[in-house]
Design a protein around this motif. Structure first.
Motif, PDB file in Angstrom:
ATOM      1  N   LEU A   1     -18.246  90.124 -45.168  1.00  0.00           N
ATOM      2  CA  LEU A   1     -18.967  89.534 -44.042  1.00  0.00           C
ATOM      3  C   LEU A   1     -19.141  88.026 -44.229  1.00  0.00           C
ATOM      4  O   LEU A   1     -18.961  87.243 -43.290  1.00  0.00           O
ATOM      5  N   ILE A   2     -19.476  87.609 -45.440  1.00  0.00           N
ATOM      6  CA  ILE A   2     -19.633  86.171 -45.714  1.00  0.00           C
ATOM      7  C   ILE A   2     -18.310  85.445 -45.509  1.00  0.00           C
ATOM      8  O   ILE A   2     -18.250  84.368 -44.911  1.00  0.00           O
ATOM      9  N   ALA A   3     -17.220  86.034 -45.996  1.00  0.00           N
ATOM     10  CA  ALA A   3     -15.900  85.412 -45.840  1.00  0.00           C
ATOM     11  C   ALA A   3     -15.513  85.304 -44.367  1.00  0.00           C
ATOM     12  O   ALA A   3     -14.995  84.267 -43.919  1.00  0.00           O
ATOM     13  N   PHE A   4     -15.771  86.352 -43.600  1.00  0.00           N
ATOM     14  CA  PHE A   4     -15.412  86.333 -42.183  1.00  0.00           C
ATOM     15  C   PHE A   4     -16.318  85.395 -41.391  1.00  0.00           C
ATOM     16  O   PHE A   4     -15.888  84.804 -40.390  1.00  0.00           O
ATOM     17  N   ARG A   5     -17.570  85.229 -41.821  1.00  0.00           N
ATOM     18  CA  ARG A   5     -18.438  84.248 -41.164  1.00  0.00           C
ATOM     19  C   ARG A   5     -17.937  82.829 -41.425  1.00  0.00           C
ATOM     20  O   ARG A   5     -18.031  81.951 -40.563  1.00  0.00           O
ATOM     21  N   ALA A   6     -17.404  82.605 -42.623  1.00  0.00           N
ATOM     22  CA  ALA A   6     -16.802  81.298 -42.902  1.00  0.00           C
ATOM     23  C   ALA A   6     -15.616  81.049 -41.980  1.00  0.00           C
ATOM     24  O   ALA A   6     -15.443  79.933 -41.448  1.00  0.00           O
TER      25      ALA A   6
ATOM     26  N   ALA B   1      -9.786  80.990 -30.454  1.00  0.00           N
ATOM     27  CA  ALA B   1      -9.080  82.129 -31.044  1.00  0.00           C
ATOM     28  C   ALA B   1      -9.570  82.416 -32.464  1.00  0.00           C
ATOM     29  O   ALA B   1      -9.800  83.583 -32.835  1.00  0.00           O
ATOM     30  N   VAL B   2      -9.758  81.379 -33.268  1.00  0.00           N
ATOM     31  CA  VAL B   2     -10.242  81.580 -34.634  1.00  0.00           C
ATOM     32  C   VAL B   2     -11.682  82.100 -34.612  1.00  0.00           C
ATOM     33  O   VAL B   2     -12.048  83.000 -35.382  1.00  0.00           O
ATOM     34  N   PHE B   3     -12.490  81.556 -33.729  1.00  0.00           N
ATOM     35  CA  PHE B   3     -13.874  82.017 -33.592  1.00  0.00           C
ATOM     36  C   PHE B   3     -13.917  83.504 -33.222  1.00  0.00           C
ATOM     37  O   PHE B   3     -14.703  84.279 -33.786  1.00  0.00           O
ATOM     38  N   LEU B   4     -13.068  83.921 -32.285  1.00  0.00           N
ATOM     39  CA  LEU B   4     -13.045  85.328 -31.866  1.00  0.00           C
ATOM     40  C   LEU B   4     -12.502  86.224 -32.969  1.00  0.00           C
ATOM     41  O   LEU B   4     -13.004  87.345 -33.169  1.00  0.00           O
ATOM     42  N   ALA B   5     -11.473  85.766 -33.685  1.00  0.00           N
ATOM     43  CA  ALA B   5     -10.948  86.558 -34.800  1.00  0.00           C
ATOM     44  C   ALA B   5     -12.023  86.758 -35.859  1.00  0.00           C
ATOM     45  O   ALA B   5     -12.211  87.870 -36.387  1.00  0.00           O
ATOM     46  N   GLY B   6     -12.752  85.690 -36.169  1.00  0.00           N
ATOM     47  CA  GLY B   6     -13.856  85.807 -37.117  1.00  0.00           C
ATOM     48  C   GLY B   6     -14.929  86.759 -36.626  1.00  0.00           C
ATOM     49  O   GLY B   6     -15.490  87.544 -37.401  1.00  0.00           O
ATOM     50  N   SER B   7     -15.240  86.706 -35.331  1.00  0.00           N
ATOM     51  CA  SER B   7     -16.251  87.590 -34.757  1.00  0.00           C
ATOM     52  C   SER B   7     -15.844  89.052 -34.880  1.00  0.00           C
ATOM     53  O   SER B   7     -16.656  89.920 -35.248  1.00  0.00           O
ATOM     54  N   LEU B   8     -14.582  89.339 -34.551  1.00  0.00           N
ATOM     55  CA  LEU B   8     -14.080  90.712 -34.657  1.00  0.00           C
ATOM     56  C   LEU B   8     -14.172  91.215 -36.090  1.00  0.00           C
ATOM     57  O   LEU B   8     -14.653  92.325 -36.349  1.00  0.00           O
ATOM     58  N   LEU B   9     -13.722  90.405 -37.036  1.00  0.00           N
ATOM     59  CA  LEU B   9     -13.719  90.813 -38.433  1.00  0.00           C
ATOM     60  C   LEU B   9     -15.138  90.951 -38.986  1.00  0.00           C
ATOM     61  O   LEU B   9     -15.399  91.826 -39.809  1.00  0.00           O
ATOM     62  N   CYS B  10     -16.051  90.079 -38.545  1.00  0.00           N
ATOM     63  CA  CYS B  10     -17.450  90.204 -38.976  1.00  0.00           C
ATOM     64  C   CYS B  10     -18.012  91.565 -38.586  1.00  0.00           C
ATOM     65  O   CYS B  10     -18.723  92.215 -39.364  1.00  0.00           O
ATOM     66  N   GLY B  11     -17.708  91.997 -37.364  1.00  0.00           N
ATOM     67  CA  GLY B  11     -18.194  93.296 -36.908  1.00  0.00           C
ATOM     68  C   GLY B  11     -17.592  94.467 -37.653  1.00  0.00           C
ATOM     69  O   GLY B  11     -18.164  95.559 -37.676  1.00  0.00           O
ATOM     70  N   LEU B  12     -16.432  94.244 -38.272  1.00  0.00           N
ATOM     71  CA  LEU B  12     -15.763  95.313 -39.019  1.00  0.00           C
ATOM     72  C   LEU B  12     -16.007  95.233 -40.521  1.00  0.00           C
ATOM     73  O   LEU B  12     -15.532  96.092 -41.264  1.00  0.00           O
ATOM     74  N   ALA B  13     -16.745  94.234 -40.969  1.00  0.00           N
ATOM     75  CA  ALA B  13     -16.898  93.974 -42.405  1.00  0.00           C
ATOM     76  C   ALA B  13     -17.467  95.181 -43.140  1.00  0.00           C
ATOM     77  O   ALA B  13     -18.515  95.703 -42.761  1.00  0.00           O
TER      78      ALA B  13
END
Length: 477
Positions: free
Chosen positions: A105-110, A87-99
């Motif tokens: 983007l760096i924060a969401f990749r973290a 779930a955390v991995f997918l949330a990060g993936s979604l947010l990375c695409g919206l950065a």
């Protein structure tokens, strides 16, 4: 953790292993898929100098959470922790695409890395829970194949998305696959809960190692480029690095179950193995990230074509590791391989520093295969020698610690050489800047050669011969 009363049927096992393999594929895909798209990301977000931190942030957080999430899975049940990680991995993936910018983007990749850190180790552990020992080798071999395919497919998909659709699809592609896997795991995966919470999680150690590695990385990347070495910012970061190091050592000595047991570092073989793992992965990420950049910037290739040229590097690495493993298992000798690996990699990186706008496919592919082969010899031996130097009871902790050095090496390679490239571009041509980047890998390979020569060859235990032959997997925690 208790084990199931009876093994699942072949049909049930297949239903469960498919989502596990999909998750494993995504976790490994995200280590290489960004490589070919970094120049595009940098241009689109108007921050070429900060693009390397897109890789660094993921590697740093995933390295730390691998050990923590594995331990939490032991204590509170692997299914729940696995679902949390996905779930955390997918949330990060979604947010990375919206950065909207490079900082976001760096924060969401973290954030994505926090979830990603648990995926590899938990897939391995859950496979061990589901599959009887007599059938485990075949499934563990499959996990190796899936991980390899993901590493090779990453540059291809990254280049294709960056060129044909948008770099944002590099992250969004995780969503449908990950959601399907998450739903299947929720409905079909039934693991027994632990009878009691076992052990403690070294949260203090995790927080301190995160502070230590982040401060050290900022010193190496900002010092002499963004800020002068005598600036208050760099001096403050140096002080923070030293303080965090002392605090971390003290915390690990006092912890009931330390993240990195101090007794591991009493072995010179283990210390040198960790150093070699760090240096090899550092140079690997220089190649993975800067070869596509060179091709797109100097030879003006497309992102997809640039991604293709990362594959020879990875294939050389995988082939060397697969060939050297059985040889080490048969002979029990391993010291020669990192010595040879440092010479091959150093020579190949020197060859890369001769590239220019007219270098053809043969001149591009050959040194990449050679460099990959040299690094593959390092990766195999560093892990085996380090594990072999640890007591059997510490094998999981030793494996996790060595893999932390591996991830940290990749993070340093991405951040430090991104700073070297930025500085060189400000003072010369693009071609000269990339030559500088490739030449700066030589001192690191020189240090790796010295470490390989200094490492005493300790006879492999019977367990380590089985690991080298690919018959046994060692969990990372």
């Amino acid at each position: 953790m208790t084990t199931p009363d009876r093994a699942p049927t072949r049909r049930t096992l297949l239903v469960l292993m498919v989502p596990l393999m999909l998750v494993l594929f995504l976790a490994n895909l995200d280590q290489t898929i960004v490589a070919a798209a970094l120049p595009t990301i940098g241009r689109d977000l108007d921050s070429a100098s900060g693009a390397s931190w897109v890789v660094t942030a993921y590697l740093l957080t995933s390295a730390i959470t691998t050990l923590i999430l594995g331990k939490l899975g032991d204590m509170y049940g692997r299914k729940r922790v696995f679902q949390f990680s996905i779930a955390v991995f997918l949330a990060g993936s979604l947010l990375c695409g919206l950065a909207p910018g490079i900082g976001a983007l760096i924060a969401f990749r973290a954030l994505q890395g926090i979830g990603g850190g648990g995926l590899n180790s938990l897939v391995q552990a859950i496979t061990g829970d589901l599959v009887p020992a007599r059938r485990r080798a075949a499934w563990q071999a499959l996990t190796g194949v899936v991980a390899t395919l993901a590493l090779v497919a990453g540059p291809l998909l990254g280049g294709a998305f960056a060129e044909g659709l948008s770099w944002r699809w590099i992250f969004w592609i995780n969503l449908p696959i990950g959601v399907a896997a998450l739903l299947t795991v929720a409905a079909k995966l039934h693991l027994p809960r632990p009878t009691a919470a076992r052990g403690r999680v070294d949260y203090a150690g995790a927080a301190l190692v995160a502070a230590l590695t982040t401060a050290a990385l900022l010193v190496t990347t900002w010092g002499g480029t963004t800020y002068s070495w005598t600036s208050p910012v760099v001096l403050g970061l140096l002080a923070a690095t030293v303080l965090a190091l002392f605090a971390y050592v003290r915390a690990e000595r006092r912890a009931a179950e330390p993240l990195t047991p101090p007794r591991l570092f009493r072995s010179a073989v283990f210390d040198l193995a960790g150093l070699q793992f760090f240096l090899a992965t550092l140079v690997l990420f220089v190649g993975m990230l800067h070869v596509p950049m060179f091709l797109e910037t100097v030879q003006h290739t497309t992102a997809f074509t640039a991604g293709l040229y990362v594959i020879p590097l990875l294939l050389g690495l995988v082939a060397a590791a697969m060939i050297s493993g059985p040889l080490i298992a048969r002979t029990g000798r391993y010291k020669v391989y990192p010595v040879l690996g440092s010479l091959l990699t150093g020579g190949a990186m020197l060859w890369l520093a001769q590239w220019d706008a007219a270098t053809g496919p043969f001149g591009l592919i050959t040194p990449l295969v050679v460099a990959g082969a040299g690094l593959g010899l390092f990766v195999q031996v560093s892990l085996l020698a380090g594990q072999n130097a640890a007591a059997y009871a510490d094998l999981g902790a030793a494996t996790g610690t060595l893999n932390f050095f591996k991830s940290f090496g990749g993070a340093v390679g991405a951040a430090l050489f991104g700073a070297i490239l930025t500085h060189a571009l400000a003072h010369g041509t693009a071609l000269a800047a990339f030559h500088t980047v490739f030449l700066w890998t030589l001192p690191f390979m020189g240090a790796a050669l010295l470490a390989a020569l200094a490492m005493r060859e300790k006879p492999l235990s019977e367990e380590m011969r089985e690991v080298a032959a690919g018959e046994v997997e060692v969990r990372e925690y």
